[in-house]
Design a protein around this motif. Structure first.
Motif, short mmCIF file in Angstrom:
data_model
loop_
_atom_site.label_atom_id
_atom_site.label_comp_id
_atom_site.label_asym_id
_atom_site.label_seq_id
_atom_site.Cartn_x
_atom_site.Cartn_y
_atom_site.Cartn_z
N ILE B 28 0.85 -1.26 0.06
CA ILE B 28 0.06 -0.14 0.09
C ILE B 28 0.88 1.19 -0.06
N ALA B 29 1.79 1.35 0.96
CA ALA B 29 2.49 2.41 1.16
C ALA B 29 3.54 2.65 -0.11
N LEU B 72 -9.48 12.15 7.26
CA LEU B 72 -9.53 12.30 5.50
C LEU B 72 -9.93 10.73 4.99
N LEU B 73 -9.62 9.83 5.78
CA LEU B 73 -9.80 8.29 5.18
C LEU B 73 -11.29 8.20 5.27
N PRO B 74 -12.29 8.44 6.32
CA PRO B 74 -13.66 8.34 6.10
C PRO B 74 -14.19 9.22 5.13
N PRO B 86 -9.14 4.02 -1.16
CA PRO B 86 -9.11 5.24 -0.54
C PRO B 86 -7.77 5.37 0.43
N ALA B 87 -7.20 4.18 0.62
CA ALA B 87 -5.88 4.44 1.58
C ALA B 87 -4.92 5.14 0.73
N ILE B 88 -4.80 4.42 -0.75
CA ILE B 88 -3.76 4.92 -1.77
C ILE B 88 -4.01 6.43 -1.79
N ALA B 159 -4.98 3.17 7.98
CA ALA B 159 -5.67 2.83 6.69
C ALA B 159 -6.51 1.48 7.18
N ALA B 160 -5.68 0.79 8.08
CA ALA B 160 -6.27 -0.81 8.60
C ALA B 160 -7.55 -0.57 9.01
#
Lengths: 335, 216
Positions: B28-29, B72-74, B86-88, B159-160
């Motif tokens: 992911i990172a 930001l993630l939600p 969404p994480a990326i 992000a997990a």
């Protein structure tokens, strides 16, 4: 890119016609300057800080665009050249040298040949040739600029500027950041190097002694105006006004001695002393050296010897002859 | 009680999980990092001569960096769903400031004499950029990329919580189960990843002639 060499040798390589430069902020850096440099000659531009000498020089390779007037290179207005093409055939040396720190000396010197598409072999040979010309050991080619002394770096700077065989070189206080001993050494070597090249040079300096030494002609600028443009000897003999006179300095007469060769003023050979009249002079010695020998000599007349034969004689009268007319000209100017 | 011995024992017993989550985490990172480099270095290059645009872009990316990842993630879920996407996207946005800023600054700070000489010798703007400014800016740009790497490794953990995989799963599970060994064990692996990556990237700068690693 080939030129008719027959016309080129007779032509003005660089010409300024009524050139004025006003910067966007309203500063008038150069005012109505006109002069020309013949092919193969060196013109030095000299004057105090802010006199417009660097701006004038930068109009030759289109780094600065004149507001009015025309600058020509090889009889063609600079505005008609593609600026990039023009700069590639005009060598450029600056005080801060500006070697590319991440490139080896070889890559630095070869950058213009490389971007104009020379083959690797040809670049390599050219680099070898140039390093020899600027008197650097061939083993510096794989070194990086920071591993070299300031004087060596500027030798590389000169080699880089000469790489693509330019017809014109611009030098902006190239030796200004060096210590006095290195500076003088590089000046002398550069005069030697230049004698073997057919290149027209515009050389900017704030040091009048350097200007007189390096230039076939010296342009004295003040507040953006060209005050006088003459060969060094003429400049020293007949300064145009009080500014030029004071800029030339207190020791103007000594500087003048430096610009004249014994040959130009010596008397006939039959006036030379027949007995040993001290160290003989060569006709190519400067008058400055001659004065020194003359002061040391026990006789009033010193022989001038070329290839073992006495070809002339030098006495006080001959030395003084270069100052005749100078005092008269100054008086006229001051009235 | 927390003891290092027990933590190491937990790590040994769950090594298969840790390895799997490390791979997910890196995937992911690093995906986000690569997209970030491809996106933000050229953007920095393009805006280098336009002070207004670069100020606006750098300002905006600075603001993005101040938004907590938990917020930001939600916000991105309605657009990109749940999981890695969404994480990326979030990570790419977070990488903008360090990468773009260092690109702009690195190019702008190329030695003036080198620029002057390059221009005077007849290099085009593009040749000056490629042959002189970018190589000179490389250590500065790399410093930004390293900063972004460490940042992204850390944020990926969060992000997990929103369905992406990675070492964050072990950490959040450890929190729920009040298992300190699990939290610390996963964190040790996380830090190790960040340190190894940072060191590896610094080495790419050291290999270049005359480039110094810039500490971040």
């Amino acid at each position: 890119m080939s030129h008719d060499t027959a016309t080129e040798t007779a032509s003005n390589s660089i010409a300024f016609e009524n050139v004025t430069k006003v910067y966007d902020d309203g500063t008038e850096a150069v005012t109505d300057v006109s002069f020309s440099v013949s092919s193969g000659e060196t013109a030095t531009l000299v004057g105090p800080s802010g006199c417009g000498k660097t701006t004038t020089m930068k109009m030759v390779n289109a780094l600065v665009e004149p507001t009015t007037g025309t600058v020509s290179v090889d009889e063609t207005p600079v505005s008609e050249y593609d600026p990039i093409e023009l700069r590639r055939k005009v060598g450029y040396v600056i005080q801060d040298i500006g070697l590319f720190k991440h490139m080896t000396i070889e890559e630095n010197v070869g950058i213009v040949p490389d971007i104009v598409g020379w083959s690797d072999d040809r670049i390599e040979n050219r680099v070898t040739e140039l390093l020899e010309l600027v008197r650097l050991d061939d083993d510096v080619r794989t070194k990086y600029p920071q591993e070299l002394s300031g004087g060596q770096q500027q030798r590389v700077g000169v080699a880089r500027a000469l790489a693509a065989e330019p017809e014109v070189m611009l030098m902006d206080e190239p030796f200004g950041a060096l210590d006095p001993i290195t500076r003088e050494q590089l000046q002398n070597e550069f005069l030697d190097i230049q004698a073997g090249l057919d290149v027209t040079i515009v050389f900017v300096t704030h040091d009048i002694d350097e200007a007189l030494k390096m230039g076939d002609k010296v342009a004295v600028l003040q507040d953006g105006e060209l005050i006088q443009y003459d060969p060094p000897a003429e400049l020293l003999r007949n300064p145009n006004n009080a500014f030029v006179e004071s800029f030339l300095g207190e020791d103007r007469q000594l500087a003048q001695l430096q610009t004249v060769a014994v040959r130009e003023v010596m008397g006939p050979a039959n006036e030379a002393p027949t007995n040993d009249g001290g160290t003989p002079l060569s006709p190519d010695d400067t008058l400055r050296l001659a004065v020194q020998n003359w002061l040391r000599s026990e006789t009033d007349v010193v022989p001038v010897v070329e290839d073992g034969t006495v070809v002339g004689s030098l006495s006080e009268v001959h030395i003084r002859s270069i100052f005749d007319g100078r005092s008269r000209a100054i008086e006229e100017n001051h009235v | 009680m927390v003891s290092l011995v027990e933590t190491v024992e937990w790590m040994g017993a769950n090594s298969d999980v840790l390895v799997r989550q490390s791979i997910q985490h890196l995937s992911i990172a690093l995906t986000a990092l690569v997209i970030g480099i491809v996106l933000w270095v050229p953007t920095g290059v393009l805006v280098r001569n336009n002070e207004r645009v670069s100020q606006v872009l750098l300002g905006a990316s600075g603001i993005v960096l101040t938004i907590p990842s938990l917020a930001l993630l939600p916000l991105l879920i309605p657009f990109f769903g749940i999981g890695e996407a969404p994480a990326i996207v979030a990570l790419v946005l977070y990488s903008a400031l360090p990468i773009m800023r260092n690109t702009v600054v690195g190019i702008a700070e190329t030695d003036g004499a080198m620029k002057e000489a390059g221009r005077g010798l007849g290099l085009t703007d593009r040749q000056l950029l490629v042959r002189v400014q970018l190589p000179m800016a490389y250590p500065v740009i790399m410093a930004g990329i390293r900063q972004a790497t460490v940042l992204l490794i850390a944020i990926t953990t969060v992000a997990a919580y929103f369905g992406a995989g990675g070492l964050g799963r072990s950490i959040f599970a450890g929190i729920r189960l009040a298992n300190a060994d699990q939290i610390i064990g996963a964190t040790i692996v996380l830090s190790a990843l960040a340190i190894v990556l940072d060191y590896g990237l610094a080495t790419t700068v050291r290999l270049l002639p005359n480039s110094e690693v810039i500490d971040t």
